[in-house]
Design an enzyme around this catalytic site. Structure first.
Site, PDB file in Angstrom:
ATOM      1  N   SER A 132       0.802  -1.163  -0.079  1.00  0.00           N
ATOM      2  CA  SER A 132      -0.133  -0.008  -0.105  1.00  0.00           C
ATOM      3  C   SER A 132       0.920   1.149  -0.018  1.00  0.00           C
ATOM      4  CB  SER A 132      -0.803  -0.036   1.304  1.00  0.00           C
ATOM      5  OG  SER A 132      -1.619   1.270   1.240  1.00  0.00           O
ATOM      6  N   TYR A 145      -2.264   0.774  10.602  1.00  0.00           N
ATOM      7  CA  TYR A 145      -2.044   0.309   9.145  1.00  0.00           C
ATOM      8  C   TYR A 145      -0.802   0.432   8.415  1.00  0.00           C
ATOM      9  CZ  TYR A 145      -3.608  -0.889   4.374  1.00  0.00           C
ATOM     10  OH  TYR A 145      -3.734  -1.155   2.986  1.00  0.00           O
TER      11      TYR A 145
HETATM   12  C1  8X3 Z   1      -4.961   1.425   0.938  1.00  0.00           C
HETATM   13  C2  8X3 Z   1      -4.407   3.012   0.987  1.00  0.00           C
HETATM   14  O1  8X3 Z   1      -4.475   5.436   1.424  1.00  0.00           O
HETATM   15  O2  8X3 Z   1      -6.066   3.931   2.713  1.00  0.00           O
HETATM   16  O3  8X3 Z   1      -4.109   0.672   1.201  1.00  0.00           O
HETATM   17  O4  8X3 Z   1      -3.639   3.928   3.102  1.00  0.00           O
HETATM   18  S1  8X3 Z   1      -4.694   4.114   2.141  1.00  0.00           S
END
Ligand code: 8X3
Length: 246
Positions: A132, A145
């Site tokens: 990502s 994340y």
């Molecule tokens: C998803 C992209 O911009 O939400 O992996 O991190 S973001």
């Protein structure tokens, strides 16, 4: 089939399902692996060369069972993962972080470790990780994340160093905003209105097929060509927080 076997994790929806379909169209025998069997069966019914396999990347026994069924793997797409929550660090729940690390980082570790012997068989293999942009920069509310995806990116870079001289390519495809059925819905704990807002006014967010197309490009280069990292964002997105909205 001519191109050999491609294993795709997280294949029950979104980028994983699109990648399974696309690699099947490219002539791979695709093993579509995920937890939700009903969705996988539907996917497998869409092409003769897609096989559904139940897999939980957080469960070592489930991963071992997958590996035991495969001798020769040409491509492994480590796609299972996702985001949970948008809380700032001061309010984040460690359980959410643990779950994100378990799928996005340890899941990649488990499946890659288990399939490496099969990836080294035959003509050699290719490990692809769906990363990502969150693995290469950070944003407020995204720390669990972004930390997990930074972990996955570090795993990819380290694996390439460690496998140098062996016949296994290692690549990361790092998408920005992709409008899939579930990514934002899961991240926002089922809040449909909030999930829709993520993409509101954005003329053309990427689709799962756009990323499947990128993954297909990466794996179908000649065997000596290793694409280390491909960052893919929609034209409307210059950065996670810099998105043109109409
Ligand atoms: C998803 C992209 O911009 O939400 O992996 O991190 S973001």
């Amino acid at each position: 089939m001519a191109n050999g076997t491609a294993v795709v994790t997280g294949a029950s929806s979104g980028i994983g399902a699109a990648t399974a379909r696309r690699l099947a169209a490219e002539g791979y025998d695709v093993v579509a692996a995920a937890r939700r069997r009903d969705r996988l069966d539907e996917l497998a019914a869409s092409a003769p060369n897609i096989t559904a396999v139940t897999l939980d990347v957080t469960d070592p026994e489930s991963v071992a069972a997958l590996a035991a069924s495969l001798d020769d793997v040409a491509v492994l797409v480590n796609n299972a993962g996702g985001a949970i929550g948008v809380e700032p660090i001061e309010r984040a729940d460690p359980a959410d972080w643990q779950a994100m690390f378990d799928t996005n980082v340890l899941g990649v570790l488990r499946v890659t470790q288990a399939l490496l012997p099969a990836l080294e068989n035959g003509a050699g293999g290719h490990v692809v990780v769906t990363g990502s942009i969150a693995g290469h920069l950070v944003y407020e509310g995204g720390a669990g994340y972004t930390a997990a995806k930074h972990g996955a990116a570090a795993l990819v870079e380290t694996l390439r160093l460690e496998l140098n001289g062996r016949p296994v390519r290692v690549s990361e495809v790092a998408p920005g905003m992709v409008h899939t059925e579930e990514f934002s819905l899961v991240r926002l704990r089922g809040d449909r209105a909030a999930a829709a807002k993520v993409y509101a006014g954005v003329e053309h967010p990427l689709t799962a097929d756009d990323i499947a197309d990128t993954i297909a490009f990466v794996v179908t280069r000649p065997a000596h060509v290793n694409i280390d990292l491909l960052v893919v964002k929609p034209l409307a997105q210059a950065a996670p927080h810099k998105v043109a909205r109409g």
